[in-house]
Design a protein around this motif. Structure first.
Motif, PDB file in Angstrom:
ATOM      1  N   ILE A   1      10.405  -0.090  10.465  1.00  0.00           N
ATOM      2  CA  ILE A   1       9.558  -0.915  11.319  1.00  0.00           C
ATOM      3  C   ILE A   1      10.236  -0.987  12.675  1.00  0.00           C
ATOM      4  CG2 ILE A   1       8.557  -3.206  11.624  1.00  0.00           C
ATOM      5  CD1 ILE A   1       9.139  -3.424   8.465  1.00  0.00           C
ATOM      6  N   ALA A   2       9.570  -0.506  13.717  1.00  0.00           N
ATOM      7  CA  ALA A   2      10.188  -0.493  15.049  1.00  0.00           C
ATOM      8  C   ALA A   2      10.417  -1.921  15.554  1.00  0.00           C
ATOM      9  CB  ALA A   2       9.342   0.304  16.023  1.00  0.00           C
ATOM     10  N   LEU A   3       9.385  -2.739  15.552  1.00  0.00           N
ATOM     11  CA  LEU A   3       9.474  -4.109  16.053  1.00  0.00           C
ATOM     12  C   LEU A   3       8.997  -5.061  14.966  1.00  0.00           C
ATOM     13  CD1 LEU A   3       7.855  -3.473  19.555  1.00  0.00           C
ATOM     14  CD2 LEU A   3      10.289  -3.632  19.046  1.00  0.00           C
ATOM     15  N   LEU A   4       9.901  -5.816  14.373  1.00  0.00           N
ATOM     16  CA  LEU A   4       9.562  -6.753  13.307  1.00  0.00           C
ATOM     17  C   LEU A   4       9.490  -8.152  13.898  1.00  0.00           C
ATOM     18  CD1 LEU A   4       9.140  -7.343  10.281  1.00  0.00           C
ATOM     19  CD2 LEU A   4      11.615  -7.668  10.122  1.00  0.00           C
ATOM     20  N   VAL A   5       8.342  -8.806  13.734  1.00  0.00           N
ATOM     21  CA  VAL A   5       8.133 -10.121  14.337  1.00  0.00           C
ATOM     22  C   VAL A   5       8.351 -11.220  13.302  1.00  0.00           C
ATOM     23  CG1 VAL A   5       6.540 -11.593  15.622  1.00  0.00           C
ATOM     24  CG2 VAL A   5       6.440  -9.116  15.905  1.00  0.00           C
ATOM     25  N   ASN A   6       9.333 -12.069  13.571  1.00  0.00           N
ATOM     26  CA  ASN A   6       9.603 -13.268  12.777  1.00  0.00           C
ATOM     27  C   ASN A   6       9.655 -14.480  13.696  1.00  0.00           C
ATOM     28  OD1 ASN A   6       9.885 -12.471   9.977  1.00  0.00           O
ATOM     29  ND2 ASN A   6      11.591 -11.229  10.676  1.00  0.00           N
TER      30      ASN A   6
ATOM     31  N   ILE B   1      -0.640   2.050  20.585  1.00  0.00           N
ATOM     32  CA  ILE B   1       0.212   2.339  19.430  1.00  0.00           C
ATOM     33  C   ILE B   1      -0.286   3.661  18.854  1.00  0.00           C
ATOM     34  CG2 ILE B   1       1.060   1.509  17.214  1.00  0.00           C
ATOM     35  CD1 ILE B   1       0.403  -1.347  18.207  1.00  0.00           C
ATOM     36  N   SER B   2       0.510   4.714  19.022  1.00  0.00           N
ATOM     37  CA  SER B   2       0.026   6.046  18.663  1.00  0.00           C
ATOM     38  C   SER B   2       1.131   6.925  18.093  1.00  0.00           C
ATOM     39  CB  SER B   2      -0.570   6.721  19.904  1.00  0.00           C
ATOM     40  OG  SER B   2       0.416   6.847  20.914  1.00  0.00           O
ATOM     41  N   ASN B   3       0.695   8.000  17.451  1.00  0.00           N
ATOM     42  CA  ASN B   3       1.611   8.987  16.858  1.00  0.00           C
ATOM     43  C   ASN B   3       2.607   8.350  15.900  1.00  0.00           C
ATOM     44  OD1 ASN B   3       0.415  11.122  18.274  1.00  0.00           O
ATOM     45  ND2 ASN B   3       1.667  10.669  20.071  1.00  0.00           N
ATOM     46  N   ILE B   4       2.089   7.517  15.022  1.00  0.00           N
ATOM     47  CA  ILE B   4       2.902   6.898  13.981  1.00  0.00           C
ATOM     48  C   ILE B   4       2.832   7.822  12.767  1.00  0.00           C
ATOM     49  CG2 ILE B   4       3.304   4.825  12.614  1.00  0.00           C
ATOM     50  CD1 ILE B   4       3.416   4.373  15.691  1.00  0.00           C
ATOM     51  N   ARG B   5       3.980   8.303  12.306  1.00  0.00           N
ATOM     52  CA  ARG B   5       4.007   9.285  11.220  1.00  0.00           C
ATOM     53  C   ARG B   5       4.519   8.655   9.926  1.00  0.00           C
ATOM     54  NH1 ARG B   5       5.612  11.312  15.864  1.00  0.00           N
ATOM     55  NH2 ARG B   5       4.551  13.069  16.787  1.00  0.00           N
TER      56      ARG B   5
ATOM     57  N   GLY C   1       1.648   2.354   9.287  1.00  0.00           N
ATOM     58  CA  GLY C   1       0.586   2.103  10.240  1.00  0.00           C
ATOM     59  C   GLY C   1       1.102   1.544  11.543  1.00  0.00           C
ATOM     60  N   GLY C   2       0.221   1.466  12.514  1.00  0.00           N
ATOM     61  CA  GLY C   2       0.576   0.949  13.821  1.00  0.00           C
ATOM     62  C   GLY C   2       0.984  -0.504  13.775  1.00  0.00           C
ATOM     63  N   VAL C   3       0.208  -1.325  13.040  1.00  0.00           N
ATOM     64  CA  VAL C   3       0.534  -2.735  12.838  1.00  0.00           C
ATOM     65  C   VAL C   3       0.512  -2.981  11.336  1.00  0.00           C
ATOM     66  CG1 VAL C   3      -0.140  -5.123  13.300  1.00  0.00           C
ATOM     67  CG2 VAL C   3      -0.516  -3.370  15.041  1.00  0.00           C
ATOM     68  N   TYR C   4       1.599  -3.533  10.820  1.00  0.00           N
ATOM     69  CA  TYR C   4       1.747  -3.728   9.382  1.00  0.00           C
ATOM     70  C   TYR C   4       1.906  -5.207   9.080  1.00  0.00           C
ATOM     71  CZ  TYR C   4       3.733  -3.382   4.684  1.00  0.00           C
ATOM     72  OH  TYR C   4       3.981  -3.518   3.346  1.00  0.00           O
ATOM     73  N   PHE C   5       1.105  -5.711   8.136  1.00  0.00           N
ATOM     74  CA  PHE C   5       1.174  -7.109   7.714  1.00  0.00           C
ATOM     75  C   PHE C   5       1.843  -7.152   6.346  1.00  0.00           C
ATOM     76  CE2 PHE C   5      -2.584  -6.547  10.337  1.00  0.00           C
ATOM     77  CZ  PHE C   5      -2.374  -7.493  11.324  1.00  0.00           C
ATOM     78  N   PHE C   6       2.903  -7.934   6.213  1.00  0.00           N
ATOM     79  CA  PHE C   6       3.630  -7.990   4.955  1.00  0.00           C
ATOM     80  C   PHE C   6       2.849  -8.661   3.843  1.00  0.00           C
ATOM     81  CE2 PHE C   6       6.926  -6.712   7.699  1.00  0.00           C
ATOM     82  CZ  PHE C   6       7.822  -6.033   6.901  1.00  0.00           C
ATOM     83  N   THR C   7       2.024  -9.631   4.167  1.00  0.00           N
ATOM     84  CA  THR C   7       1.167 -10.267   3.179  1.00  0.00           C
ATOM     85  C   THR C   7      -0.165 -10.583   3.823  1.00  0.00           C
ATOM     86  OG1 THR C   7       1.770 -12.553   3.683  1.00  0.00           O
ATOM     87  CG2 THR C   7       3.160 -11.400   2.069  1.00  0.00           C
ATOM     88  N   GLN C   8      -1.194 -10.751   2.998  1.00  0.00           N
ATOM     89  CA  GLN C   8      -2.512 -11.080   3.533  1.00  0.00           C
ATOM     90  C   GLN C   8      -2.534 -12.462   4.165  1.00  0.00           C
ATOM     91  OE1 GLN C   8      -5.248 -10.534   0.336  1.00  0.00           O
ATOM     92  NE2 GLN C   8      -5.246  -8.312   0.533  1.00  0.00           N
ATOM     93  N   SER C   9      -1.638 -13.333   3.746  1.00  0.00           N
ATOM     94  CA  SER C   9      -1.638 -14.692   4.298  1.00  0.00           C
ATOM     95  C   SER C   9      -1.293 -14.688   5.785  1.00  0.00           C
ATOM     96  CB  SER C   9      -0.666 -15.592   3.540  1.00  0.00           C
ATOM     97  OG  SER C   9       0.657 -15.129   3.698  1.00  0.00           O
TER      98      SER C   9
ATOM     99  N   ILE D   1       4.570  -2.090  14.754  1.00  0.00           N
ATOM    100  CA  ILE D   1       4.859  -3.521  14.755  1.00  0.00           C
ATOM    101  C   ILE D   1       4.663  -4.036  13.339  1.00  0.00           C
ATOM    102  CG2 ILE D   1       4.157  -5.793  15.615  1.00  0.00           C
ATOM    103  CD1 ILE D   1       3.155  -4.405  18.160  1.00  0.00           C
ATOM    104  N   GLY D   2       5.653  -4.734  12.824  1.00  0.00           N
ATOM    105  CA  GLY D   2       5.541  -5.382  11.519  1.00  0.00           C
ATOM    106  C   GLY D   2       5.521  -6.884  11.718  1.00  0.00           C
ATOM    107  N   ILE D   3       4.582  -7.563  11.080  1.00  0.00           N
ATOM    108  CA  ILE D   3       4.483  -9.015  11.204  1.00  0.00           C
ATOM    109  C   ILE D   3       4.842  -9.606   9.852  1.00  0.00           C
ATOM    110  CG2 ILE D   3       2.998 -10.955  11.778  1.00  0.00           C
ATOM    111  CD1 ILE D   3       1.341  -8.950  13.460  1.00  0.00           C
ATOM    112  N   GLN D   4       5.964 -10.322   9.805  1.00  0.00           N
ATOM    113  CA  GLN D   4       6.482 -10.789   8.524  1.00  0.00           C
ATOM    114  C   GLN D   4       6.257 -12.281   8.331  1.00  0.00           C
ATOM    115  OE1 GLN D   4      10.680 -10.109   7.700  1.00  0.00           O
ATOM    116  NE2 GLN D   4      10.120  -9.680   5.594  1.00  0.00           N
ATOM    117  N   SER D   5       7.066 -13.119   8.931  1.00  0.00           N
ATOM    118  CA  SER D   5       6.942 -14.564   8.719  1.00  0.00           C
ATOM    119  C   SER D   5       6.648 -15.246  10.042  1.00  0.00           C
ATOM    120  CB  SER D   5       8.219 -15.124   8.092  1.00  0.00           C
ATOM    121  OG  SER D   5       9.321 -14.901   8.944  1.00  0.00           O
ATOM    122  N   ALA D   6       5.631 -14.754  10.709  1.00  0.00           N
ATOM    123  CA  ALA D   6       5.257 -15.299  12.013  1.00  0.00           C
ATOM    124  C   ALA D   6       3.807 -15.770  11.968  1.00  0.00           C
ATOM    125  CB  ALA D   6       5.416 -14.229  13.090  1.00  0.00           C
TER     126      ALA D   6
END
Length: 168
Positions: free
Chosen positions: A91-96, A130-134, A147-155, A115-120
């Motif tokens: 995860i390039a940028l993890l948001v907490n 956000i492009s060319n994510i392999r 993916g370009g933006v990743y959510f750790f949980t649906q909540s 971008i990963g969104i964890q406990s935010a």
């Protein structure tokens, strides 16, 4: 306001003339909380040596904004492939940090997640590209959970995420 430059140093003062490095988003969370952090034009290469490349914690209410839209380019040195020993996609940028905003950044050419969104809560992503994510490991094994933006949980989605005027 503070500034980050592609060749910045965290020992600097964080001004436009003496910017911090990109890692200041992680290391100076309390100092930048509630402030605008301008990313100067340039290519910011995050060294890929593990799963989380830059953990943004404690920077509640901060905004990371490109000084000139999409001219602050965030990428990694992994050439679109991540090590087979990494347990999950990097995860390039993890948001907490709550109420954190990304504005005008270009995140490109990396393996894993932009971008990963964890406990935010109340994360905002505006005017970004956000492009060319392999999704490849060194072993050649593909990871379908990238993916370009990743959510750790649906909540997290229920806790307020706004993505507006972005290119994917």
């Amino acid at each position: 306001d503070f500034y980050i430059g592609a060749t910045g140093n965290n020992a600097n003062t964080g001004t436009a003339a003496s910017p911090w490095a990109l890692t200041a988003l992680a290391s100076k969370g309390a100092q930048i909380a509630g402030k605008r952090v301008g990313l100067l034009d340039g290519v910011y290469t995050i060294t890929s040596n593990g799963q989380v490349l830059l953990d943004i914690s404690g920077a509640h209410g901060a905004t990371a904004k490109a000084v000139n839209a999409r001219q602050a380019v965030i990428t990694t040195n992994n050439n679109g492939v991540y090590p087979s020993n990494v347990p999950g996609a990097p995860i390039a940028l993890l948001v907490n940090s709550n109420n954190f905003t990304f504005d005008g950044l270009k995140i490109t050419d990396l393996a894993g997640h932009g971008i990963g969104i964890q406990s935010a809560t109340n994360t905002t992503i505006l005017n970004c590209e956000i492009s060319n994510i392999r999704t490849s490991r060194n072993s050649g094994q593909a990871d379908s959970n990238c993916g370009g933006v990743y959510f750790f949980t649906q909540s997290i989605v229920k806790n307020g995420v706004l993505i507006e005027n972005c290119l994917f």
